[in-house]
Design a protein around this motif. Structure first.
Motif, PDB file in Angstrom:
ATOM      1  N   GLU A   1      14.761  58.745  29.780  1.00 19.41           N
ATOM      2  CA  GLU A   1      14.371  58.125  31.042  1.00 19.41           C
ATOM      3  C   GLU A   1      13.767  59.118  32.040  1.00 19.41           C
ATOM      4  O   GLU A   1      12.803  58.759  32.741  1.00 19.41           O
ATOM      5  N   PRO A   2      14.278  60.370  32.167  1.00 22.85           N
ATOM      6  CA  PRO A   2      13.640  61.305  33.108  1.00 22.85           C
ATOM      7  C   PRO A   2      12.160  61.535  32.795  1.00 22.85           C
ATOM      8  O   PRO A   2      11.336  61.637  33.718  1.00 22.85           O
TER       9      PRO A   2
ATOM     10  N   PRO B   1       5.049  58.196  34.289  1.00 25.74           N
ATOM     11  CA  PRO B   1       5.051  56.733  34.054  1.00 25.74           C
ATOM     12  C   PRO B   1       3.926  56.234  33.161  1.00 25.74           C
ATOM     13  O   PRO B   1       4.015  55.140  32.608  1.00 25.74           O
TER      14      PRO B   1
ATOM     15  N   GLN C   1      16.743  66.141  31.955  1.00 21.27           N
ATOM     16  CA  GLN C   1      16.270  66.074  33.333  1.00 21.27           C
ATOM     17  C   GLN C   1      15.590  67.376  33.745  1.00 21.27           C
ATOM     18  O   GLN C   1      14.530  67.364  34.384  1.00 21.27           O
TER      19      GLN C   1
ATOM     20  N   ALA D   1       6.539  55.027  25.336  1.00 23.01           N
ATOM     21  CA  ALA D   1       7.422  55.440  24.243  1.00 23.01           C
ATOM     22  C   ALA D   1       6.965  54.824  22.930  1.00 23.01           C
ATOM     23  O   ALA D   1       6.395  53.754  22.903  1.00 23.01           O
TER      24      ALA D   1
ATOM     25  N   THR E   1      19.291  59.752  27.422  1.00 23.55           N
ATOM     26  CA  THR E   1      18.041  59.016  27.222  1.00 23.55           C
ATOM     27  C   THR E   1      16.832  59.837  27.675  1.00 23.55           C
ATOM     28  O   THR E   1      16.963  60.864  28.345  1.00 23.55           O
TER      29      THR E   1
ATOM     30  N   VAL F   1       9.018  61.494  23.769  1.00 21.95           N
ATOM     31  CA  VAL F   1       9.643  60.194  24.018  1.00 21.95           C
ATOM     32  C   VAL F   1       9.436  59.213  22.870  1.00 21.95           C
ATOM     33  O   VAL F   1      10.129  58.191  22.802  1.00 21.95           O
TER      34      VAL F   1
ATOM     35  N   TRP G   1      12.168  61.908  19.822  1.00 21.81           N
ATOM     36  CA  TRP G   1      13.439  61.284  20.206  1.00 21.81           C
ATOM     37  C   TRP G   1      14.042  60.510  19.034  1.00 21.81           C
ATOM     38  O   TRP G   1      15.250  60.503  18.845  1.00 21.81           O
TER      39      TRP G   1
ATOM     40  N   GLN H   1      22.153  65.177  28.941  1.00 18.04           N
ATOM     41  CA  GLN H   1      21.257  64.457  29.847  1.00 18.04           C
ATOM     42  C   GLN H   1      20.689  65.390  30.905  1.00 18.04           C
ATOM     43  O   GLN H   1      19.523  65.268  31.296  1.00 18.04           O
TER      44      GLN H   1
ATOM     45  N   MET I   1      10.183  59.352  31.287  1.00 24.31           N
ATOM     46  CA  MET I   1       9.487  58.110  31.600  1.00 24.31           C
ATOM     47  C   MET I   1       9.309  57.934  33.107  1.00 24.31           C
ATOM     48  O   MET I   1       8.298  57.393  33.566  1.00 24.31           O
ATOM     49  N   ALA I   2      10.320  58.386  33.879  1.00 23.24           N
ATOM     50  CA  ALA I   2      10.246  58.222  35.332  1.00 23.24           C
ATOM     51  C   ALA I   2       9.226  59.166  35.969  1.00 23.24           C
ATOM     52  O   ALA I   2       8.511  58.782  36.896  1.00 23.24           O
TER      53      ALA I   2
END
Length: 254
Positions: free
Chosen positions: A243-244, A250, A76, A254, A241, A112, A116, A72, A246-247
């Protein structure tokens, strides 16, 4: 097959095997066998085997969880480096800036969505991801700064590009299972020996002893399931995930 179903079947099978062995052993035992006469040395050996196996199993769980956390961190680091590039190119001319940002968005979108899934199902990265990141690298490195202000931003951009590439390589190294086969052999063999020593104590077919033996075997099955579930950082269970990405991006879907 659902992971919860795998866990249920594994725990149920462990309990069933223990109960079957206990019943068969009870019927095969001599009529004059006295379970209370189990030698002290067997009880001591059983205790030591249980302690040693618990330590080994705990280290295995800690190891695969650490591998998941490191995986993870790679995600990041990669997302943060690309985000820094996306923000710092604002000092470049509009055409250059927009081209770099568009190529970064294309790369992140591929990661993503397509890549992935490949990491989760096949345990490998995609060649298309390499190509898209190479495109971003060429965008950043091939631009010649037009003034001192752009020149001051050029080297930090190269550093962030190198960080993104290193993080991607680290992510590739973390893809797939992390536990060597020999470790799995040791864990499974240890589980068999540990549960088997329960029968060396001449367990009787009383409800209390059978329940405890079944729960003990189910617990070992559950802990082995945790090791297996965490063993693939991007493929099973509580996976690393995207998520980094996606954050920090934005607008990417996906």
């Amino acid at each position: 097959m659902s992971e919860w179903l795998v866990l249920t079947l594994a725990m149920g099978a462990a309990c069933l095997v223990v109960l079957i062995v206990a019943v068969v052993r009870h019927h095969a035992a001599p009529a004059d066998e006295d379970p209370s006469e189990t030698p002290d040395v067997i009880e001591y050996i059983t205790m030591m085997i249980g302690v040693v196996y618990a330590i080994v199993l705990g280290l295995a769980i800690a190891g695969v969880w650490e591998a998941r956390s490191v995986a993870q961190d790679h995600v990041q680091a990669e997302a943060q480096a690309l985000h820094e590039i996306d923000e710092r190119v604002r000092v470049y001319p509009a055409g250059v800036r927009d081209r770099i940002r568009d190529d970064i968005d294309a790369y992140v979108g591929h990661v993503v969505s397509t890549e992935w899934k490949s990491m989760s199902t096949k345990g490998e990265m995609t060649e298309r991801g390499d190509e898209l990141l190479d495109t971003v690298r060429r965008d950043v490195t091939d631009y010649e700064p037009a003034n001192d202000f752009e020149a001051q931003a050029y080297q930090p951009l190269l550093d962030q590009m190198a960080a993104a590439d290193a993080a991607r390589n680290s992510r590739a190294d973390s893809t797939g299972e992390t536990m060597p086969g020999v470790v799995w052999f040791g864990l499974i063999t240890g589980a068999v020996v540990t549960v088997g020593m329960v029968f060396a104590l001449q367990i009787r077919r009383t409800a209390r002893e059978l329940i405890l033996a079944g729960l003990f075997s189910a617990l070992i099955a559950f802990l082995l399931f945790l090791v297996w579930d965490f063993d693939s950082p991007y493929g099973r269970g509580l996976t690393a995930t995207a998520e980094p990405f996606m954050a920090l991006f934005p607008d990417i879907k996906a």
